[in-house]
Design an enzyme around this catalytic site. Structure first.
Site, PDB file in Angstrom:
ATOM      1  N   CYS A   1      -1.433 -11.162 -13.049  1.00 14.96           N
ATOM      2  CA  CYS A   1      -1.365 -10.612 -11.696  1.00 14.96           C
ATOM      3  C   CYS A   1      -2.120  -9.290 -11.618  1.00 14.96           C
ATOM      4  CB  CYS A   1       0.093 -10.429 -11.284  1.00 14.96           C
ATOM      5  SG  CYS A   1       0.317  -9.869  -9.577  1.00 14.96           S
TER       6      CYS A   1
ATOM      7  N   CYS B   1       8.768 -13.295 -11.221  1.00 12.26           N
ATOM      8  CA  CYS B   1       9.194 -13.250  -9.817  1.00 12.26           C
ATOM      9  C   CYS B   1       9.179 -14.616  -9.146  1.00 12.26           C
ATOM     10  CB  CYS B   1       8.330 -12.265  -9.034  1.00 12.26           C
ATOM     11  SG  CYS B   1       6.598 -12.754  -8.824  1.00 12.26           S
TER      12      CYS B   1
ATOM     13  N   ALA C   1       0.118   0.736  -3.185  1.00 12.87           N
ATOM     14  CA  ALA C   1       0.757  -0.576  -3.251  1.00 12.87           C
ATOM     15  C   ALA C   1       2.257  -0.361  -3.369  1.00 12.87           C
ATOM     16  CB  ALA C   1       0.223  -1.363  -4.440  1.00 12.87           C
TER      17      ALA C   1
ATOM     18  N   ASP D   1      10.036   2.917  -7.830  1.00 10.70           N
ATOM     19  CA  ASP D   1       8.879   3.498  -8.507  1.00 10.70           C
ATOM     20  C   ASP D   1       7.673   3.619  -7.578  1.00 10.70           C
ATOM     21  OD1 ASP D   1      10.196   3.781 -10.970  1.00 10.70           O
ATOM     22  OD2 ASP D   1       9.745   1.714 -11.530  1.00 10.70           O
TER      23      ASP D   1
END
EC number: 2.8.1.13
Length: 387
Positions: A101, A199, A6, A12
């Site tokens: 999430c 976000c 992902a 990162d």
């Protein structure tokens, strides 16, 4: 292993994918499209999940020479994260959308799709580690870089999800080392700032964002005795422990500041009091999970550490599964009182560096019985709010 990496577009996840490739795994990159309108998400130093982030992720995948796809989870994200966030605030609770999430999107919907497609694990750039326990089962542990540790937000993972998770950054001592490695590998986002906050709230104004969606209905601010001492423009925007934004016309007799102690959505009131009234000696909830093998006798009190925020210090505690008012709950008693605990928050319990499990806080017991009104069970609060 066949790994689905992902890739958020940040440094990162790019380095995590690079390490997976270097370790000899068969890696495919994927970026998650989480917004119906990506332009409404943050960009630049405070963002994630934008069109620019998708392009950054694609460039990193191209550099690594791995296949890359964009998966659209915008409808699922809206229902399971954004709508849930609004509903929780309307019920007088304080949710953690990043944990939601992880629980419902990244390590549920995405992992399920990955396994269906024949992948063995999902790789992310989280700072956490998966280690083999004494019984041979995988365990979730804190990262070596304590300051960057993200095991708290992964505390919602189940044993099955942990078994199919891969965190290549877990043993990395610092974020600086990750950035240096990205620079050496030629990854363009080596110095890209970290994303922060939520976000899907473009400017960071949670109160304004909520007001646009649930309305701003004026109400009263009460003291611990039920006296009206001020007004507010919408109870949903407050959280327990909050000090800023309180329009209090009557000063406290002792002149000290007051803090939010409780949100009552049924009558649209906010209860405030002195800071010491925020001290909590017990927390509990019925929505709990174990991150791998549970304690041998969870119905018997066991020693642990409890953490109630992503960057809070863990506090020594005792915990046990008990029947409270007819429901099975994980009850946690910290050695020292916790402060500013809100219904809807998540308490993650640890044994050393290992994540044992987590519970969504429904009920709290004050450490200063006379300093604050009793906090009602969150289920009753939600029912009163029509949830």
């Amino acid at each position: 292993m066949k790994i689905l990496a992902a890739m958020s577009g940040g440094v990162d996840s790019a380095v995590a994918a690079a390490r997976a490739v270097e370790a000899g795994h068969d890696v495919t990159g994927v970026h998650l499209a989480l917004s119906r309108m990506p332009g409404t998400l943050r960009t630049g130093s405070r963002g994630c999940c934008t069109i620019e982030d998708s392009m950054d992720a694609r460039r990193a995948a191209d550099l690594l020479g791995i296949p890359f796809y964009v998966w659209d989870f915008s409808e699922r994200f809206a229902a399971d994260v954004v709508d849930d966030f609004v509903a929780e605030y309307q019920a007088g609770r304080t949710p953690n959308p990043c944990m939601r999430c992880n629980e419902r999107i990244k390590f549920a919907a995405v992992l399920e799709k990955a396994l269906d497609l024949g992948f063995d694990a999902v790789c992310t750039g989280h700072y956490a580690d998966v280690l083999e326990g004494p019984d041979g089962q995988p365990e979730l542990h804190r990262a070596a870089a304590w300051a960057k540790d993200q095991s708290y937000v992964l505390g919602v993972l189940t044993a099955e999800q942990i078994a199919h998770s891969y965190f290549p950054l877990g043993s990395t001592p610092s974020k600086a080392e990750v950035r240096a490695e990205a620079q050496a590998r030629g990854i363009q986002v080596a110095q890209k700032p970290d994303s922060h906050d939520i976000c899907f709230i473009p400017d960071g104004d949670t109160r304004g964002w909520l007001a646009d969606r649930v309305g701003a209905e004026p109400g009263e601010i009460l003291d611990g005795e039920g006296n009206a001492i001020g007004t507010h423009q919408g109870a949903a925007a407050f959280t327990v422990g909050q000090r800023k934004g309180l329009a209090i016309g009557t000063p406290a007799p002792d002149g000290r500041p007051r803090f939010v102690l409780e949100i009552r959505p049924k009558d649209n009131t906010v209860v405030v009091g002195p800071q010491e009234a925020l001290a909590i000696r017990e927390i509990a909830g019925s929505s709990y999970t174990w991150a791998g093998t549970p304690p041998t006798r969870p119905d018997q009190p066991f020693d642990c550490d409890v953490q109630i925020r992503a960057h809070a210090d863990p506090v020594p505690a005792r915990a046990a599964v008990s029947v409270v008012d007819g429901s099975v709950q994980l009850v946690i008693t910290p050695r020292d009182p916790l402060h500013g605990v809100a219904p809807g928050q998540t308490a993650v319990v640890y044994a050393g560096t290992r994540v044992l499990g987590q519970v969504t806080i429904d009920r709290t017991v004050s450490a200063v019985d006379d300093a604050r009104p009793p906090m009602r069970d969150a289920a009753l609060v939600g029912a009163a709010a029509g949830e």
